[in-house]
Enzyme design. Structure first.
Site, PDB file in Angstrom:
ATOM      1  CB  CYS A  33      -8.814  47.322  50.743  1.00  0.00           C
ATOM      2  SG  CYS A  33      -8.162  45.313  49.526  1.00  0.00           S
TER       3      CYS A  33
ATOM      4  CG  HIS B 184      -6.841  43.088  53.353  1.00  0.00           C
ATOM      5  ND1 HIS B 184      -8.066  43.558  53.965  1.00  0.00           N
ATOM      6  CD2 HIS B 184      -6.926  42.980  52.490  1.00  0.00           C
ATOM      7  CE1 HIS B 184      -8.181  44.094  52.949  1.00  0.00           C
ATOM      8  NE2 HIS B 184      -7.020  44.208  51.950  1.00  0.00           N
TER       9      HIS B 184
ATOM     10  CB  CYS C 175      -3.129  50.637  49.986  1.00  0.00           C
ATOM     11  SG  CYS C 175      -3.266  48.949  50.352  1.00  0.00           S
TER      12      CYS C 175
ATOM     13  N   GLY D 151      -7.557  49.544  45.740  1.00  0.00           N
ATOM     14  CA  GLY D 151      -7.518  49.015  44.358  1.00  0.00           C
ATOM     15  C   GLY D 151      -7.281  49.600  43.956  1.00  0.00           C
TER      16      GLY D 151
END
Length: 419
Positions: free
Chosen positions: A116, A373, A403, A405
């Site tokens: 991300c 997102h 954040c 993954g």
């Protein structure tokens, strides 16, 4: 002179931690600066306005706008880096799209994937090249077409030897499960998550109605196929599609859990939306920006990454932000605006609580819960949004954070120069 420049570069790469506010706000010819930050509208995946658009076209259309808005000689661009998660052909796509947009073959092209935070990673990669003297001008792009079949799923478990390590095995956990882990482990209730999500929608609605997103968004003309009739229409997309006007915590409370096999706190209403979109950031050396008479929007000070347990991957900003601030000798109170990715309300609530941040300083225009997102794009999209908001409110010290993954966090530090 060469020694002075080397010392300056090293000061960028290895912040002392004692420089503080006065150090980051100083201006030096070798600073990395942002002269343009633009994004496409964010549209609903599968059923939105970009559902029939190819990723290469989305990148091409955005790069065309970067060249048109900046009026920069395309031959001065030396590299284009694309942050993308789902498309294994991303490096091909950004190279072809760059050439078609008018950036000559003398420029390079590459892709990066840090889940991300891929868009922020692309910005960091271009900035690092500028700091090292490898290039003077580059473009960082983040783009994701989540309408397309996903390419980031792991079809089978890791090797048996890898799976013996618990944290390695935890990397297999789907994002929804990690959100439920955060809610359960840190006692973040469904009610708190719905309240946070409702506020994200309220802020995004207010910002959209006030036209605050207009300066960061460029219209994209594309084609959309009616799934029932097969009719193809040409449309010009001008605004984000995910903002749900009038959303309240009471209306969100009626939505059933999205991941009942893992828990009952995360829903489609308090989690980030599945979205298509792209964002681009034009970076160059300050001396080059002055030479080219380009507007300097912000100074890129640096970015860092930090790890957290994969099973609670969403808390990554709580590791990355303190690490970043320590590197530059800043207190959290000296940061005037934060953009923290709202992958899930569970992690957003935890990050605010753990870091002790004033909610008024965080995501004032709403975040991924309300806006969407598009995985590889969000890190760059946040830069577009925070710079636009900083210009509007005259805030100076800015931090974006993601954040990631598999249990990581990334954060970037910027100084607004449009004060």
């Amino acid at each position: 002179m060469a020694a002075d420049r080397l010392n300056n570069i090293l000061s960028h790469l290895k912040p002392s931690g004692t420089g503080g506010l006065s150090a980051i706000t100083q201006k030096n010819p070798d600073d990395v600066v942002i002269t343009l930050a633009l994004r496409t509208p964010l549209t609903k995946a599968v059923k939105g306005s970009f559902k029939d658009t190819e990723l290469d076209y989305l990148i091409y259309a955005l790069l065309k706008e970067v060249l048109a808005k900046s009026k920069i000689d395309p031959s001065l661009i030396e590299d284009v880096c694309l942050g993308n998660v789902n498309d294994g052909k991303a490096a091909y796509l950004v190279r072809a799209a760059s050439l078609a947009a008018g950036i000559p073959h003398t420029a390079g092209g590459s892709s990066v994937n840090r889940f991300c935070s891929s868009g922020l990673k692309a910005v960091q990669d271009i900035a690092n090249q500028i700091q090292l003297g490898a290039i003077d001008v580059g473009v960082a792009v983040g783009a994701e077409l989540m309408s397309a079949p996903s390419g980031d799923r792991i079809p089978k478990p890791f090797h048996a030897e890898v799976m013996r390590h618990q944290e390695a095995a935890d990397c297999m956990q789907p994002m929804g499960q990690t959100s439920e882990n955060v809610g359960a482990d840190f006692n973040i209730s469904r009610e708190e998550q719905d309240a946070y999500a409702a506020e994200s929608f309220r802020r995004a609605e207010a910002a959209q109605k006030a036209g605050w997103f207009d300066e960061e968004i460029v219209p994209v003309t594309t084609q959309v196929k009616d799934p029932k009739t097969g009719e193809v229409k040409t449309v010009t997309v001008t605004r984000d599609e995910g903002v749900r006007y009038g959303t309240t915590k009471e209306s969100l409370a009626k939505i059933r859990p999205a991941f009942p096999q893992f828990g009952d706190r995360s829903t489609g209403g308090n989690s980030s939306q599945v979205t298509d979109g792209a964002a681009a950031v034009l970076l160059m050396r300050r001396s080059k920006a002055i030479e080219l008479n380009q507007p300097i929007l912000a100074k890129f000070c640096g970015a860092t990454v930090a790890g957290v347990p994969p099973r609670v991957m969403g808390i990554g900003p709580t590791a990355a932000i303190p690490k970043l601030l320590a590197q530059f000798g800043l207190a959290k109170e000296e940061v005037e605006l934060y953009e923290i990715n709202e992958a899930f309300a569970s992690m957003a609530v935890y990050c605010l609580r753990n870091l002790g941040l004033e909610h008024e300083k965080v995501n004032p225009r709403g975040g991924a819960i309300a806006l969407g997102h598009p995985l590889g794009a969000t890190g760059a999209r946040q830069i577009c949004t925070i710079l636009s908001e900083a210009r509007r409110t005259k805030k100076r010290v800015l931090v974006t954070s993601m954040c990631i993954g598999t249990g990581q966090g990334m954060a970037g530090l910027f100084v607004n120069e449009q004060v």
